[in-house]
Design an enzyme around this catalytic site. Structure first.
Site, short mmCIF file in Angstrom:
data_model
loop_
_atom_site.label_atom_id
_atom_site.label_comp_id
_atom_site.label_asym_id
_atom_site.label_seq_id
_atom_site.Cartn_x
_atom_site.Cartn_y
_atom_site.Cartn_z
N CYS A 82 -81.49 -44.41 -65.29
CA CYS A 82 -80.58 -43.38 -64.80
C CYS A 82 -80.88 -42.99 -63.36
CB CYS A 82 -80.75 -42.15 -65.69
SG CYS A 82 -79.23 -41.63 -66.41
N CYS A 163 -75.38 -43.63 -64.95
CA CYS A 163 -75.52 -42.24 -65.36
C CYS A 163 -76.14 -41.45 -64.23
CB CYS A 163 -76.35 -42.14 -66.63
SG CYS A 163 -77.88 -43.05 -66.59
#
Ligand code: N1C
Length: 248
Positions: A82, A163
């Site tokens: 992420c 993300c």
């Protein structure tokens, strides 16, 4: 018809398959899994090479589908931690220089992106060999060729997995830094998930004035694609290559 299967020669308009394609895939896979990312869960490079070959060998080189690549991509999905993801468009070399200095990753830092970077491949019906003479060109022959479809599905999966905050490095020395026909424009930006935040960096050649900015029409177009998907957007412009790399 430019493709008459006489003497196994198929005169497409694009470059032929890279010499020693299989060997390069195997060697790059070994290097990646043993040296570059030894921590990544152990992967069977022989199985990956075989899965890669069976996506296109003996097939009509203009009839690639996304599904052809599913089993290969499932062996090594292009996901990154992420917040470490970097996209690029018309700034490949700069983006790679940038991620090297940071703890960030482009698609070429994932296994399949690394394996295929800079290579070309296609087969032909009725043969178990790669066509080393020529492969279909996106413009002149067909869009559904194996090389183009590979980068499209891999890029789609890469974008879908994004993300937190992700970045894109765009070329501020072009009149349109955002190109809606590029893979970033037509595949990655439209597949970012809601709540992701995209930071665009417009970087121009050092010593020249920029040709596009965050308030230009191409970036407004990017913003409207993202607005429609509830993706947050920030844009930084007027950075020369040297400034961009130094601040990073
Ligand atoms: O069409 P683009 O750039 O906008 O594609 C770049 C975009 C990046 O963010 C990557 O995640 O799409 C991904 N990607 C690659 O990683 C990649 N490596 C090599 C897309 N294409 C890639 N290639 C080859 O470069 C491929 O043949 C494709 O057509 C070009 C895209 O270059 P671009 O126009 O500068």
């Amino acid at each position: 018809d430019c493709c008459t299967p006489i003497k196994k020669l198929c005169w497409w308009h694009g470059a032929g398959s890279t010499a020693d394609f299989q060997k390069i895939i195997q060697e790059r896979c070994d290097t990646y899994t043993q040296t570059i990312r030894p921590g990544s869960r152990s992967r069977n490079c022989q199985a990956i090479r075989q899965a890669f070959m069976s996506t296109f060998i003996s097939k009509d080189p203009c009839k690639a589908t996304k599904e052809d690549y599913n089993s290969l991509i499932n062996l090594a999905p292009p996901t990154v931690p992420c917040g470490q993801q970097v996209f690029w468009s018309k700034t490949k070399e700069l983006a790679h220089e940038y991620v090297k200095r940071q703890r960030l990753m482009t698609l070429e830092d994932t296994l399949l992106g690394y394996l295929a970077d800079g290579l070309s491949w296609c087969g032909e019906p009725g043969s178990s060999d790669l066509n080393i003479w020529s492969c279909p060109d996106w413009r002149k022959d067909c869009r559904t060729n194996y090389l183009s479809v590979f980068w499209e599905v891999l890029s789609e999966r890469f974008a879908e997995s994004a993300c937190s905050t992700v970045r894109v490095v765009l070329n501020g020395s072009l009149e349109n830094a955002f190109d809606s026909m590029s893979i970033f424009g037509r595949v990655e930006a439209p597949n970012l998930r809601p709540q992701v935040e995209l930071e665009a960096w417009l970087v121009h050649d050092t010593g020249k004035p920029p040709s596009d900015s965050c308030s230009g029409s191409s970036i407004r177009k990017l913003k409207s694609i993202l607005d429609g998907r509830n993706v947050k957007f920030r844009c930084m412009d007027n950075l020369s290559r040297d400034q961009f790399l130094q601040r990073s």
